[in-house]
Design an enzyme around this catalytic site. Structure first.
Site, PDB file in Angstrom:
ATOM      1  N   GLU A 199       0.862  -1.182   0.000  1.00 55.45           N
ATOM      2  CA  GLU A 199       0.000   0.000   0.000  1.00 55.45           C
ATOM      3  C   GLU A 199       0.903   1.238   0.000  1.00 55.45           C
ATOM      4  O   GLU A 199       1.163   1.833   1.036  1.00 55.45           O
ATOM      5  CB  GLU A 199      -0.913  -0.005   1.223  1.00 55.45           C
TER       6      GLU A 199
ATOM      7  N   ASP B   8      -0.661   0.249  10.738  1.00 58.12           N
ATOM      8  CA  ASP B   8      -0.365  -0.992  11.446  1.00 58.12           C
ATOM      9  C   ASP B   8       1.009  -1.541  11.089  1.00 58.12           C
ATOM     10  O   ASP B   8       1.464  -2.500  11.715  1.00 58.12           O
ATOM     11  CB  ASP B   8      -1.447  -2.040  11.151  1.00 58.12           C
TER      12      ASP B   8
ATOM     13  N   LYS C  15      -6.971  -5.744  10.793  1.00 62.33           N
ATOM     14  CA  LYS C  15      -7.603  -4.438  10.535  1.00 62.33           C
ATOM     15  C   LYS C  15      -8.681  -4.134  11.567  1.00 62.33           C
ATOM     16  O   LYS C  15      -8.869  -2.963  11.948  1.00 62.33           O
ATOM     17  CB  LYS C  15      -8.203  -4.431   9.129  1.00 62.33           C
TER      18      LYS C  15
ATOM     19  N   ASP D 193     -15.951  -6.640   8.202  1.00 61.25           N
ATOM     20  CA  ASP D 193     -17.047  -5.760   7.800  1.00 61.25           C
ATOM     21  C   ASP D 193     -18.392  -6.472   7.870  1.00 61.25           C
ATOM     22  O   ASP D 193     -19.338  -5.976   8.480  1.00 61.25           O
ATOM     23  CB  ASP D 193     -16.796  -5.200   6.394  1.00 61.25           C
TER      24      ASP D 193
END
Length: 761
Positions: A109, A138, A273, A464
């Protein structure tokens, strides 16, 4: 002066997309499936085991189609009216919003992607003193912190520029893909050129820092906390990158920007996450305690400047139908750099269908949450005016209960009480809360608390969906808003291994939920509607990969074994009509969304490839976890930046297809991963069966019409080959588009076994 009648108009309306034509087609396909199964039952004794296997697979397909019909029976979405919000609520009365951007790996990322996402959020069309952006790293990367610090300097130029000229796309890397429009406004030209130069300087700084780590040795005290830090072994780091001390809402102001990295130790659970999101929930509660929170993936930039105002239209709706019972507002996920037609299709039809029941499923990004709901409130805990009931007050606000649920931090407990009572924290410098923020970031802070049962829920890498079920089970509704152009645009991995791995993680994560306390099979006394349970069940069931795989090789087996797969004679019309109607129906739905015939074909192909690879291996992952043999890891998808030479038309909403180079359109990338063995096996088996059938026709012309398999089964093999065409091409390609020899060898060995065991007399 605004028309007084406008005050009576709603801030948001629910738009129904019910179509009796679509319902009729859905039911017709359902009827054809029933007819096919009835025919198989009536003739079961006349055929061999292949007939029975086909019956079992088609029974599962019928069950899935029945669920789909129930889920999308009453599609709907919410349409906000931001202009009415401006007439009704002054900027200084708008609620605070905290924005969360999680990242975990500066390699997969890249920081420049994170920077663009953050800049797009800082420049949103919303009072800057009402916004705060929190970035959770993180990976504890000094490069990420350095990039954010440099981005905060550029933000002082970028934010005023966007608001002065009403720029729509507020991620610089997308905005500057466009050439400068010819205009007589010399001031704009000067500002545009200056802003672009500053952005290019920012990119060079980040790029230079990425390629050379020696700069860290000469860094100032801000980087001292990173000196001995490792991604999985470091102390809590909290840095206020930029604080908006003016706080009056001037357009030249830049919202708060805070960098956080929670403590991580090798032997401590950190919940990937999900744990990072809960830490962001605690830190933001200490510093700003906004009643609403926006969760955006690090590669998902804000594509529409007024997206916060659109969400506030839902939350601040003063009608009796939707007020304090809306827990979150979900915007669909759209992408600018990958082939994601199938996702767009699912969101348009299945997503709207779920939205018409109890509300959409939380998708992990592009979602506005209500802080009180994330702190564990249910609809039963509220009075009609939205305040806490007496029972809830005793349950939630008792000191012992607060400490047991939220932890020992006095400052955090105080902020939780304020949030539950809909009070704002007293204004104070953010730096005053750094010590408390570090305390709630310790890896042992959540021990003996309710974190993971409130906030973002633990128990699945599909955090999620897991969290979404927990919210709906407490009686809350949610809202689906799908503006045009899309509110957020993100980056997807290239078609191939990265996509397959990402889909495997998603499938594994949601399959985990079937076996935890959020499973839609349990808790029938909870406040979730039956059709909403079916919606979650449709999302969770990756077991359909097994019938998909079996049905992909059944035509080949029947050709090789000289057995019958499909009905003969006039009853063959059931199968032909069913397949033809489904293809025309799905094609019409794709073209209705503006996609091409090629898009539909590639999407159908990718859907089958994912089903027989990612979903199949997710079942293996779940079995190994349940047996205690292995744990399920969280694999981060690799994010990439688009070609900066590409011209992007910001007046045209991106659906993904137009941003894919035509030479790579629908191409598949391979490597030696075992994930590609099933697809290679399927294509080889069907090619072998077709070859055997053609040889049989050549050698026994005039005798090919024997009882058993024939042209219909051969047509089935041809259809499978077309659906797995990327693997056929991969057999003859080289490089990243070619299937490695090791994968072909393994699949060929399985094919030989299959052919030998399948051959009839």
């Amino acid at each position: 002066m605004a028309d007084s009648s406008s005050s009576l108009l709603p801030l948001c309306e629910k738009i129904s997309h019910k179509s009796y034509v679509l319902r009729t087609v859905d039911l017709t396909i359902l009827g054809l499936l029933f007819s096919l199964l009835s025919y198989r039952i009536l003739h079961m004794s006349q055929y061999d085991n292949a007939w029975l296997v086909a019956f079992l697979c088609e029974s599962i397909f019928l069950f899935i189609w029945l669920i789909i019909i129930c889920v999308k029976w009453s599609p709907a979405e919410d349409k906000p009216y931001p202009n009415r919000l401006a007439e009704r609520v002054h900027d200084h009365d708008l609620p605070l919003v905290d924005m969360f951007v999680p990242t975990a790996d500066p390699v997969r990322e890249p920081p420049i992607i994170v920077v663009n996402t953050v800049l797009s959020l800082l420049a949103l069309d919303y009072p800057p003193n009402k916004l705060a952006c929190y970035v959770s790293d993180d990976g504890c990367s000094p490069l990420t912190f350095f990039s954010l610090r440099e981005a905060s300097k550029f933000a002082k130029i970028w934010v005023p520029f966007c608001k002065k000229y009403n720029v729509r796309v507020r991620a610089p890397f997308r905005y500057f893909l466009n050439p400068l429009d010819l205009t007589d406004d010399s001031v704009f030209i000067k500002d545009w050129e200056m802003t672009k130069r500053e952005y290019e300087k920012l990119c060079r700084k980040v790029e230079d820092a990425t390629g050379d780590s020696h700069w860290l040795e000469d860094a100032n005290d801000d980087f001292e906390a990173f000196s001995n830090a490792k991604p999985n072994d470091h102390s809590t780091i909290v840095k206020v990158v930029w604080e908006n001390k003016a706080g009056v809402g001037d357009e030249k102001e830049v919202p708060h920007l805070v960098y956080v990295s929670r403590e991580k130790r090798p032997n401590c659970l950190h919940h990937y996450k999900t744990g990072a999101m809960n830490y962001l929930l605690r830190v933001s509660g200490l510093m700003t305690n906004a009643p609403y929170m926006l969760n955006v993936d690090c590669d998902m930039y804000a594509n529409e400047a007024d997206v916060v105002r659109q969400a506030m239209c839902v939350f601040l709706q003063d009608s009796k139908q939707s007020n304090h019972h809306c827990a979150f507002v979900q915007f669909p996920q759209e992408f600018y750099n990958a082939y994601t037609i199938e996702l767009s299709f699912l969101q348009s039809y299945i997503g709207r269908g779920i939205a018409g029941i109890q509300g959409p499923i939380y998708c992990g990004s592009g979602c506005f949450h209500t802080r009180r709901v994330m702190y564990g409130l249910s609809t039963d805990d509220l009075e009609d005016n939205g305040s806490l009931s007496l029972v809830a007050t005793r349950e939630f606000l008792a000191e012992e209960s607060l400490v047991r649920k939220y932890g020992s931090s006095k400052e955090l407990v105080k902020s939780v009480v304020h949030a539950l009572q809909r009070k704002s924290n007293p204004q104070s410098n953010l730096t005053n809360f750094i010590e408390a923020a570090q305390e709630v970031g310790h890896c042992h802070y959540e021990n003996q608390t309710s974190w993971g049962n409130l906030g973002w829920l633990y128990g699945s890498v599909g955090d999620d969906t897991n969290t979404s079920i927990g919210i709906h089970m407490r009686g809350w509704t949610s809202s689906f808003v799908s503006p045009n152009p899309p509110a957020f645009l993100g980056s997807m991995p290239s078609v191939g291994l990265e996509t397959i791995v990402q889909q495997r993680r998603w499938a594994t994560g949601v399959a985990e939920i079937l076996f935890n306390k959020q499973s839609p099979f349990i808790g029938f006394r909870r406040k979730i509607k039956f059709r909403q349970r079916l919606a979650y069940f449709f999302v969770l069931v990756s077991l359909r990969s097994i019938p998909e795989l079996i049905y992909s090789v059944l035509p080949a087996y029947c050709l090789l074994h000289n057995s019958t797969l499909f009905p003969k004679g006039p009853c063959l019309g059931i199968t032909v009509t069913l397949v033809g109607m489904y293809c025309q129906y799905s094609l019409w739905q794709f073209m209705r969304l503006g996609f091409s015939l090629q898009s539909w074909y590639v999407s159908q192909s990718l859907w089958r490839i994912v089903a027989t690879s990612s979903w199949l291996f997710s079942i293996q992952d779940i079995i190994l976890k349940l047996l205690g043999i292995s744990k399920i890891g969280f694999v981060i998808a690799k994010k990439t930046m688009p070609d900066t030479k590409q011209v992007y038309d910001e007046s045209k909403p991106s659906q993904g297809e137009d941003d894919v180079p035509k030479s790579d359109f629908g191409k598949f990338e391979f490597d030696s991963s075992s994930l590609f063995i099933p697809g290679t096996f399927i294509i080889l088996v069907n090619l072998a069966a077709l070859a055997e059938f053609l040889v049989r026709l050549l050698w026994s012309s005039g005798r090919h019409g024997r009882d058993g398999s024939g042209f219909i089964e051969a047509c089935g093999c041809v259809m499978v080959v077309l659906l797995f065409f990327p693997f056929l091409k991969g057999l003859f390609e080289h490089g990243k588009y070619g299937i490695p020899l090791s994968t072909i060898s393994k699949a060929a060995f399985l094919t030989v076994l299959f052919v030998v065991l399948s051959l009839g007399e």
